[in-house]
Write an enzyme that holds these catalytic residues in place. Structure first.
Site, PDB file in Angstrom:
ATOM      1  N   LYS A   1      30.360  39.561 -49.829  1.00 48.55           N
ATOM      2  CA  LYS A   1      30.702  38.941 -48.557  1.00 48.55           C
ATOM      3  C   LYS A   1      32.112  38.374 -48.675  1.00 48.55           C
ATOM      4  O   LYS A   1      32.377  37.480 -49.475  1.00 48.55           O
ATOM      5  CB  LYS A   1      29.725  37.824 -48.199  1.00 48.55           C
ATOM      6  CG  LYS A   1      30.078  37.161 -46.871  1.00 48.55           C
ATOM      7  CD  LYS A   1      29.449  35.786 -46.733  1.00 48.55           C
ATOM      8  CE  LYS A   1      30.130  35.036 -45.600  1.00 48.55           C
ATOM      9  NZ  LYS A   1      29.729  33.612 -45.560  1.00 48.55           N
TER      10      LYS A   1
ATOM     11  N   GLY B   1      29.507  25.031 -41.236  1.00 55.94           N
ATOM     12  CA  GLY B   1      28.934  23.723 -41.519  1.00 55.94           C
ATOM     13  C   GLY B   1      28.910  22.761 -40.357  1.00 55.94           C
ATOM     14  O   GLY B   1      28.504  21.604 -40.515  1.00 55.94           O
TER      15      GLY B   1
ATOM     16  N   ALA C   1      27.802  31.289 -39.743  1.00 52.33           N
ATOM     17  CA  ALA C   1      28.438  29.975 -39.584  1.00 52.33           C
ATOM     18  C   ALA C   1      28.097  29.342 -38.238  1.00 52.33           C
ATOM     19  O   ALA C   1      28.110  30.000 -37.202  1.00 52.33           O
ATOM     20  CB  ALA C   1      29.958  30.037 -39.742  1.00 52.33           C
ATOM     21  N   GLY C   2      27.797  28.048 -38.309  1.00 49.60           N
ATOM     22  CA  GLY C   2      27.607  27.242 -37.110  1.00 49.60           C
ATOM     23  C   GLY C   2      26.170  26.962 -36.719  1.00 49.60           C
ATOM     24  O   GLY C   2      25.918  26.075 -35.906  1.00 49.60           O
TER      25      GLY C   2
ATOM     26  N   ASN D   1      23.354  28.406 -44.212  1.00 47.36           N
ATOM     27  CA  ASN D   1      23.173  27.619 -45.423  1.00 47.36           C
ATOM     28  C   ASN D   1      22.999  26.142 -45.074  1.00 47.36           C
ATOM     29  O   ASN D   1      21.961  25.536 -45.306  1.00 47.36           O
ATOM     30  CB  ASN D   1      24.353  27.828 -46.359  1.00 47.36           C
ATOM     31  CG  ASN D   1      24.186  27.168 -47.723  1.00 47.36           C
ATOM     32  OD1 ASN D   1      25.037  27.309 -48.599  1.00 47.36           O
ATOM     33  ND2 ASN D   1      23.121  26.436 -47.958  1.00 47.36           N
ATOM     34  N   SER D   2      24.035  25.541 -44.467  1.00 49.08           N
ATOM     35  CA  SER D   2      24.019  24.100 -44.225  1.00 49.08           C
ATOM     36  C   SER D   2      22.818  23.655 -43.400  1.00 49.08           C
ATOM     37  O   SER D   2      22.266  22.577 -43.645  1.00 49.08           O
ATOM     38  CB  SER D   2      25.310  23.673 -43.510  1.00 49.08           C
ATOM     39  OG  SER D   2      26.433  23.945 -44.311  1.00 49.08           O
TER      40      SER D   2
END
Length: 259
Positions: A101, A162, A188-189, A210-211
Site C-alpha cells: 500500500k 485519523g 482514511a476518515g 485503523n483509528s
C-alpha cells in the site's frame, strides 16, 4: 450469499481491510483483527517491527502471514524516494512479497497525499514489479491515471487520516467508481460503523480503517461493529435502494380501499 472480490489475483471474502497501529499492545491488535473478520491487514513498515528489529516484539508473532495477507504500507513517507525504499525493505523482510500500500504524504498537519510524488512512486514501483494499492485524494482524474499506470487498487480518502469525519465528498467517490476497472477502496476518515456502511452503499469494493477501531473505547467491540456495517452496506448496495422523492408516498396502495 457468496460475494467475494479480487485484488492482484487473490480472492477475499471480507471487504474490511484493517490496520495494526495505535492499539495498546499486540494482544489487543490480534483480538480486534480476529473480531473484524478482515483478511487483509496493513502494517506501517516505518513504525512497526516485522523483523527488522530483532530485539523487539514482532507483530507477525501475533498476526500470522499464514492466516492474513500482510499489506506493508509506507505511512510516514513524505517523498517518492522514501516510499519506494520502504516498499523494497518490506519486500526483503517478507521474502519477496510484492503487494504494497503506497501513501506519500504532503504535510504533517493534514496528512493529505502529495499527488506529484504519489504518481512518481507508483510508476516506479509498478515498473519494478510491485502490486500497488495506492492512497490518493478523491480526484477522479488522478484515480484514473493511477489505474492506467497499473495500480491494482485505488484508495481515495473519505476524509483526512485519523479524523473520523466520515465520507465528506460522496459525489467524487461516485465519479471515481463510474470509471474504475480496479477495486476502489475508501481509505482514511472512517470514524464509526455508519461511515463504513456509507462507503459500501456507494459501491466501493471495500474499506480500509485503523483509528476508528484502535481509538474506540472498546476496540474489539468496534471491530465487530465495523464487520457488520461493511456487510450491511454491501448488501444494501446490491439490493438497490429506493428512489428518493420530494413528497410522501403511501406505503399501502390506495386502489380498492373502502370509501
Amino acid at each position: 450469499m457468496t460475494d467475494t472480490f479480487t485484488i492482484a489475483g487473490k480472492t477475499y471474502s471480507s471487504r474490511l481491510l484493517i490496520g495494526t497501529g495505535k492499539y495498546r499492545d499486540f494482544d489487543e491488535t490480534r483480538a480486534a483483527i480476529e473480531m473484524s473478520g478482515a483478511e487483509i491487514v496493513t502494517v506501517a513498515i516505518r513504525r512497526t517491527n516485522i523483523g527488522q528489529n530483532g530485539d523487539e516484539p514482532n507483530l507477525l508473532d501475533f498476526v500470522s502471514p499464514e492466516k492474513y495477507t500482510i499489506l506493508p504500507n509506507t505511512a510516514g513517507c513524505y517523498t517518492a524516494e522514501d516510499a519506494v525504499r520502504t516498499c523494497k525493505l518490506a519486500r526483503e523482510l517478507l521474502d519477496g512479497h510484492d503487494l504494497v500500500k503506497l501513501e506519500v504524504l504532503g504535510d504533517q498537519k493534514t496528512l493529505y497525499p502529495n499527488i506529484v510524488d504519489t504518481l512518481k512512486a507508483a510508476r516506479e514501483l509498478v515498473d519494478d514489479g510491485f502490486k500497488v494499492m495506492v492512497y490518493t485524494n478523491d480526484d477522479p482524474i488522478v484515480a484514473k491515471e493511477l489505474e492506467e499506470m497499473g495500480c491494482v487498487a485505488v484508495m481515495p480518502l473519505g476524509s483526512l487520516i485519523g479524523s473520523g469525519l466520515g465520507i465528506l465528498n460522496p459525489h467524487n467517490i461516485r465519479l471515481i467508481l463510474e470509471e474504475a476497472k480496479v477495486p476502489i477502496i475508501v481509505d482514511a476518515g472512517v470514524g464509526t460503523a455508519s461511515d463504513a456502511a456509507v462507503a459500501m452503499e456507494l459501491g466501493c469494493e471495500g474499506v480500509l480503517l485503523n483509528s476508528a477501531v484502535a481509538h474506540a473505547k472498546n476496540p474489539v467491540l468496534m471491530a465487530s461493529a465495523m464487520k457488520k456495517a461493511i456487510e450491511a452496506g454491501r448488501e444494501a448496495f446490491l439490493a438497490g435502494r429506493m428512489d428518493k422523492k420530494a413528497y410522501a408516498s403511501a406505503s399501502s396502495p390506495l386502489s380498492g380501499t373502502v370509501s
